[in-house]
Design an enzyme around this catalytic site. Sequence first.
Site, short mmCIF file in Angstrom:
data_model
loop_
_atom_site.label_atom_id
_atom_site.label_comp_id
_atom_site.label_asym_id
_atom_site.label_seq_id
_atom_site.Cartn_x
_atom_site.Cartn_y
_atom_site.Cartn_z
CB CYS A 136 -0.91 -0.02 1.24
SG CYS A 136 -1.90 1.46 1.42
CB CYS A 139 -0.59 2.58 4.06
SG CYS A 139 -2.07 1.92 3.31
CG ASP A 140 3.17 1.21 4.45
OD1 ASP A 140 2.71 1.68 5.51
OD2 ASP A 140 2.93 0.05 4.08
#
Length: 309
Positions: A136, A139-140
Amino acid sequence: MADLKQYDVVVIGAGPAGMTAATYAARAELSVVMLDQGVYGGQMNNTAEVENYPGFDSVMGPDLSEKMYSSTTHAGAEYAFGTVESLEVVSDQEKIVHTDSGDFQAKAVIIATGSEHVHLGVPGEEEYQGRGISYCAVCDGAFFKNEDVAVIGGGDSAVEEGIYLANIAASVTIIVRSNQLKAQPVLQKRARENDKIKFIWNTSVQQINGNEEQVTNVDVINNQTQETGKLPFSGVFIYVGLRPNTEAFQDLGITDDQGWIVTDDHMKTAIPGVFAVGDVRQKNLRQIVTAVGDGGLAGQQAYDFISQI
Ligand SMILES: Cc1cc2nc3c(=O)[nH]c(=O)nc-3n(C[C@H](O)[C@H](O)[C@H](O)COP(=O)(O)OP(=O)(O)OC[C@H]3O[C@@H](n4cnc5c(N)ncnc54)[C@H](O)[C@@H]3O)c2cc1C
């Protein structure tokens, strides 16, 4: 049963498909609950910019989630947290949805559990998850500011998230197993024109290595020449396919041999009053716009089904 909660319709999964199904069913004056094991929005929460949803030139996935959730609850649907473990079909009129936080009785059930990323299955992948390996970018990605990252895969998600990562990382290397991308042409063009993105073709990742704390490099092999090599990256983002979230429904006889749920054009499964929508279905195009289309149809079909029992 003491804590059996009763609704006309239980929607399993609160991604775009489930939220739209819940909206349509609630607007038909049915009592509706959406159950989700996580935060509402599904895969939209893992998507940076969505540029192919009608009405928006560009919208962040999490923002679109919020807007959909707002219209779903405004229509009267409820949301409850819980992992669905199984679905019991008592009769045409009665289904029980078993979750880790209680049971729900419904006349109709709409399955909208989506799919999840397939893992590469190479040494180092599990060990370094969260320490350089991610599925992701939204997200990261921020953890890799000005660092060199790899994206594994050549489809829409890989290329789209590679473009997103290029805004953050020093460089993005997209490692593709074949000699071409499968992503939409518009994404391919944008990636090829981005100076920070380069491609390595006909190449598979064999192993992901690290220094105990985080990823440092990957071992690769050229599928044509069999030449091997080691490429330095601190982040590896993996987008190599999807598998359906249908463990809870495997014994119902409504899935194909790969686990996708089979429906007709009205989102009906082989079980009366059980519908399936969105990415979890056996279908060709898994996108937000097709998920919401499925959801609208199923919400209406649930109303028709309940009206006739
Ligand atoms: C990185 C990435 C980028 C993307 N970019 C785009 C894009 O630009 N445009 C586009 O149109 N599409 C895009 N997609 C695809 C799009 O996000 C999906 O097609 C869409 O979200 C599918 O919706 P869905 O409701 O079917 O499933 P999902 O969004 O997957 O939602 C399923 C929900 O079900 C829940 N769930 C699963 N199992 C259970 C269980 N047992 N019990 C309770 N809850 C459960 C999950 O927690 C989840 O919230 C992208 C996807 C990814 C991963």
